[in-house]
Design a protein around this motif. Structure first.
Motif, PDB file in Angstrom:
ATOM      1  N   LYS B 187       4.336  12.881  -2.650  1.00  0.00           N
ATOM      2  CA  LYS B 187       4.781  11.233  -2.956  1.00  0.00           C
ATOM      3  C   LYS B 187       4.276  10.294  -1.742  1.00  0.00           C
ATOM      4  O   LYS B 187       3.861   9.265  -2.025  1.00  0.00           O
ATOM      5  N   LEU B 188       4.688  10.780  -0.683  1.00  0.00           N
ATOM      6  CA  LEU B 188       4.400  10.211   0.474  1.00  0.00           C
ATOM      7  C   LEU B 188       2.704  10.089   0.740  1.00  0.00           C
ATOM      8  O   LEU B 188       2.322   8.879   0.952  1.00  0.00           O
ATOM      9  N   PHE B 189       2.104  11.144   0.209  1.00  0.00           N
ATOM     10  CA  PHE B 189       0.797  10.897   0.389  1.00  0.00           C
ATOM     11  C   PHE B 189       0.172   9.840  -0.719  1.00  0.00           C
ATOM     12  O   PHE B 189      -1.042   9.120  -0.241  1.00  0.00           O
ATOM     13  N   ILE B 190       0.776   9.908  -1.771  1.00  0.00           N
ATOM     14  CA  ILE B 190       0.076   9.071  -2.765  1.00  0.00           C
ATOM     15  C   ILE B 190       0.782   7.401  -2.344  1.00  0.00           C
ATOM     16  O   ILE B 190      -0.312   6.520  -2.483  1.00  0.00           O
ATOM     17  N   LEU B 191       1.857   7.459  -1.563  1.00  0.00           N
ATOM     18  CA  LEU B 191       2.014   5.947  -1.144  1.00  0.00           C
ATOM     19  C   LEU B 191       1.087   5.663  -0.043  1.00  0.00           C
ATOM     20  O   LEU B 191       0.536   4.408  -0.113  1.00  0.00           O
ATOM     21  N   ILE B 192       0.791   6.507   0.856  1.00  0.00           N
ATOM     22  CA  ILE B 192      -0.181   6.213   1.873  1.00  0.00           C
ATOM     23  C   ILE B 192      -1.502   5.871   1.322  1.00  0.00           C
ATOM     24  O   ILE B 192      -2.233   4.931   1.855  1.00  0.00           O
ATOM     25  N   ALA B 193      -1.980   6.734   0.562  1.00  0.00           N
ATOM     26  CA  ALA B 193      -3.155   6.460  -0.321  1.00  0.00           C
ATOM     27  C   ALA B 193      -3.208   5.129  -0.841  1.00  0.00           C
ATOM     28  O   ALA B 193      -4.496   4.264  -0.646  1.00  0.00           O
ATOM     29  N   PHE B 194      -2.307   4.552  -1.459  1.00  0.00           N
ATOM     30  CA  PHE B 194      -2.319   3.325  -2.117  1.00  0.00           C
ATOM     31  C   PHE B 194      -2.434   2.351  -1.056  1.00  0.00           C
ATOM     32  O   PHE B 194      -2.686   1.181  -1.228  1.00  0.00           O
ATOM     33  N   THR B 195      -1.528   2.478  -0.075  1.00  0.00           N
ATOM     34  CA  THR B 195      -1.251   1.446   0.986  1.00  0.00           C
ATOM     35  C   THR B 195      -2.695   1.341   1.871  1.00  0.00           C
ATOM     36  O   THR B 195      -2.904   0.213   1.800  1.00  0.00           O
ATOM     37  N   VAL B 196      -3.469   2.321   2.041  1.00  0.00           N
ATOM     38  CA  VAL B 196      -4.759   2.073   2.681  1.00  0.00           C
ATOM     39  C   VAL B 196      -5.664   1.612   1.914  1.00  0.00           C
ATOM     40  O   VAL B 196      -6.461   0.536   2.049  1.00  0.00           O
ATOM     41  N   TRP B 197      -5.479   1.868   0.632  1.00  0.00           N
ATOM     42  CA  TRP B 197      -6.423   1.603  -0.523  1.00  0.00           C
ATOM     43  C   TRP B 197      -6.521  -0.229  -0.704  1.00  0.00           C
ATOM     44  O   TRP B 197      -7.239  -0.725  -0.996  1.00  0.00           O
ATOM     45  N   SER B 198      -5.085  -0.591  -0.622  1.00  0.00           N
ATOM     46  CA  SER B 198      -4.491  -1.765  -0.781  1.00  0.00           C
ATOM     47  C   SER B 198      -5.272  -2.811   0.370  1.00  0.00           C
ATOM     48  O   SER B 198      -5.715  -3.915  -0.146  1.00  0.00           O
ATOM     49  N   VAL B 199      -5.590  -2.185   1.366  1.00  0.00           N
ATOM     50  CA  VAL B 199      -6.046  -3.064   2.457  1.00  0.00           C
ATOM     51  C   VAL B 199      -7.425  -3.374   2.028  1.00  0.00           C
ATOM     52  O   VAL B 199      -8.008  -4.319   2.442  1.00  0.00           O
ATOM     53  N   PHE B 200      -8.051  -2.499   1.620  1.00  0.00           N
ATOM     54  CA  PHE B 200      -9.963  -2.462   1.453  1.00  0.00           C
ATOM     55  C   PHE B 200     -10.014  -3.199  -0.109  1.00  0.00           C
ATOM     56  O   PHE B 200     -11.214  -3.436  -0.577  1.00  0.00           O
ATOM     57  N   THR B 201      -9.009  -2.960  -1.137  1.00  0.00           N
ATOM     58  CA  THR B 201      -9.113  -3.319  -2.480  1.00  0.00           C
ATOM     59  C   THR B 201      -7.985  -4.208  -2.893  1.00  0.00           C
ATOM     60  O   THR B 201      -6.883  -3.799  -2.605  1.00  0.00           O
ATOM     61  N   SER B 202      -8.244  -4.939  -3.691  1.00  0.00           N
ATOM     62  CA  SER B 202      -7.240  -5.948  -4.325  1.00  0.00           C
ATOM     63  C   SER B 202      -6.394  -5.125  -5.401  1.00  0.00           C
ATOM     64  O   SER B 202      -7.110  -4.756  -6.281  1.00  0.00           O
ATOM     65  N   ARG B 203      -4.963  -4.961  -5.227  1.00  0.00           N
ATOM     66  CA  ARG B 203      -3.996  -4.539  -6.163  1.00  0.00           C
ATOM     67  C   ARG B 203      -4.528  -3.137  -6.657  1.00  0.00           C
ATOM     68  O   ARG B 203      -4.553  -3.008  -7.900  1.00  0.00           O
ATOM     69  N   PRO B 204      -4.881  -1.933  -5.983  1.00  0.00           N
ATOM     70  CA  PRO B 204      -5.252  -1.089  -6.571  1.00  0.00           C
ATOM     71  C   PRO B 204      -4.229  -0.335  -7.527  1.00  0.00           C
ATOM     72  O   PRO B 204      -4.707   0.487  -8.637  1.00  0.00           O
ATOM     73  N   PHE B 205      -3.042  -0.370  -7.229  1.00  0.00           N
ATOM     74  CA  PHE B 205      -2.203   0.566  -7.826  1.00  0.00           C
ATOM     75  C   PHE B 205      -1.954  -0.324  -9.176  1.00  0.00           C
ATOM     76  O   PHE B 205      -1.703   0.350 -10.370  1.00  0.00           O
ATOM     77  N   CYS B 206      -1.991  -1.745  -8.996  1.00  0.00           N
ATOM     78  CA  CYS B 206      -1.643  -2.334 -10.594  1.00  0.00           C
ATOM     79  C   CYS B 206      -2.756  -1.961 -11.248  1.00  0.00           C
ATOM     80  O   CYS B 206      -2.651  -1.989 -12.418  1.00  0.00           O
TER      81      CYS B 206
END
Lengths: 52, 301
Positions: B187-206
Motif C-alpha cells: 500500500k505504501l508503494f501504491i501511495l508513493i506511485a500516485f504521489t509521484v504521478w500526481s506531480v507530473f499528471t493532474s489527478r491520476p488517482f481520480c
C-alpha cells in the motif's frame, strides 16, 4: 403554435433519483444500519489501512 | 471562482477531519458525528476523521452481510448506498473537485513545477472495475470460513487510507509498528506511485483508480447541478480541453462521467458556451445559452 424552449425545462430526473436514494437511506435507518456504521467507524480497521 | 473552490476544498477538509485532539488521545475520533457520510474519499481510521468513508463502510457492510442476516439484522448497505446515491444525484463528481481531501492532495502536488504527462484514456476504465470487483463483488463473495468478507479496496489499494490513517497511526502508536508487513509495503508503494504521478499528471488517482469517483460519475447525466454546453456558441477553439484537470473534452462530451465541475472550462471559454445549471435552470449570473430554434426559424423565414 409556440414551443417552449428546452433550456427552460426543469429536469425531473435528479429529483426522482435524490428521492429514491433518500428512501434507501430511510430504509437503512429503520433497519438500524447507522449504529452498525458508527460501530465500524469508531474502531481502527487495521486490515483496512494495511497493518495487520 | 478557483479561489472560492480552494476555500471550499479547505473547508471540507477541515469539516471531515476536524478532530484535532488526536495527538493527545493517540487514537481516532469515536464520537457520534461518525454516523455522517464523508462525501469525498476520507479514511475513517484517520485519527482526525469526523465522518465515515462511504467506500469503507460499504465494504464492511457487504463483507459482514451473511453474519448480519444470520443474526436477523438486515444490514445490507441501504444507509450507505442511500447517502452515496443522494450525493451523486445532487452534485455527482462535483464532490471530487470541491470536497475530496485526496483530490485536494493531488491538486497541490500537481502545482509543483514539472513536465506534464497526459493519461492514456483507456486507463480511466480501471476505476469502474475496481468499484465492481474490489468494493462490491469480492467483499460480498470472497469470504473466509466464518462467512466474512474483506475490505478489498481498502486493504490492498486505497492510498488515501495509507496517507490519512496508516502513516499517522504508525507515528502515534508505536505498538503498531511491529505489525507492519508486506501488505503495508504494497500500500505504501501504491501511495508513493500516485504521489509521484500526481506531480507530473493532474489527478491520476481520480482519473484511473477512484471507485468513489466512478460511482459518482454514474450520475453524470441526471445529477441536479451540472455544466451545460450551448453548442451554437462553441467555436471549437478547444480551450476547454487544455484547462480540464480531468482530461475531459467538454465540448465533445458535456455529460462526461469524469467531469468534476471545477468550472475551469467555464472560465476558459471565451464565447460563454459553458454555464452552470441546477435542475435544468441556469444559475443566476451565469451566461444564458442561446436559443437556436428561434434563430433558425428567423433564418428560414
Amino acid at each position: 403554435m409556440t414551443k417552449r424552449s428546452p433550456e427552460k425545462k426543469i429536469r425531473k430526473a435528479p429529483f426522482v433519483a435524490i428521492f429514491i436514494f433518500l428512501v434507501f437511506g430511510a430504509i437503512g435507518i429503520s433497519l438500524g444500519e447507522p449504529s452498525r456504521v458508527l460501530e465500524q467507524a469508531t474502531q481502527i480497521c487495521l486490515s483496512c489501512i494495511g497493518i495487520g | 471562482m478557483e479561489f472560492v473552490r480552494k476555500w471550499v476544498q479547505a473547508l471540507f477538509f477541515l469539516l471531515t477531519n476536524g478532530y484535532w485532539n488526536f495527538p493527545v488521545t493517540k487514537g481516532i475520533y469515536q464520537g457520534p458525528l461518525k454516523v455522517i457520510c464523508s462525501p469525498g474519499l476520507n479514511c475513517y481510521s484517520c485519527p482526525a476523521a469526523t465522518s465515515y468513508c462511504p467506500l469503507g463502510a460499504l465494504q464492511q457492510l457487504l463483507g459482514g452481510i451473511r453474519l448480519a442476516l444470520e443474526n436477523g439484522q438486515f444490514f445490507v448497505g441501504f444507509y450507505v448506498i442511500g447517502a452515496m446515491g443522494a450525493i451523486g444525484s445532487f452534485v455527482g463528481r462535483m464532490i471530487c473537485g470541491w470536497a475530496c481531501p485526496f483530490g485536494l492532495f493531488q491538486e497541490l502536488l500537481n502545482k509543483i513545477p514539472s513536465v506534464t504527462f497526459s493519461i492514456w484514456r483507456p486507463l480511466r476504465f480501471i476505476k469502474y472495475g475496481l468499484l465492481l470487483f474490489m468494493v462490491v463483488l469480492l467483499p460480498l463473495f470472497a469470504v473466509d470460513e466464518f462467512g466474512l468478507g474483506s475490505t478489498w479496496f481498502c486493504k490492498y489499494i486505497c492510498p488515501a487510507g495509507t496517507l490519512e490513517a496508516g502513516l499517522p497511526l504508525l507515528i502515534l502508536q508505536s505498538s503498531l509498528r511491529s505489525a507492519i508487513g508486506l501488505l503495508f509495503y504494497n500500500k505504501l508503494f501504491i501511495l508513493i506511485a500516485f504521489t509521484v504521478w500526481s506531480v507530473f499528471t493532474s489527478r491520476p488517482f481520480c482519473r484511473t483508480a477512484c471507485p468513489l469517483g466512478a460511482f459518482y460519475g454514474l450520475f453524470s447525466k441526471i445529477k441536479l447541478v451540472k455544466l451545460r454546453l450551448a453548442p451554437e456558441k462553441c467555436n471549437n477553439c478547444q480551450a476547454c480541453h487544455s484547462v480540464c484537470p480531468m482530461g475531459v473534452h467538454f465540448n465533445e462530451s458535456p455529460d462526461d462521467m469524469d467531469c468534476i465541475t471545477c468550472l475551469a472550462c467555464s472560465k476558459a471559454c471565451k464565447t460563454n458556451a459553458i454555464s452552470l445549471e441546477i435542475g435544468g435552470m441556469p444559475l443566476p449570473g451565469q451566461a444564458q445559452p442561446c436559443r437556436p430554434a428561434k434563430t433558425a426559424r428567423v433564418h428560414h423565414q
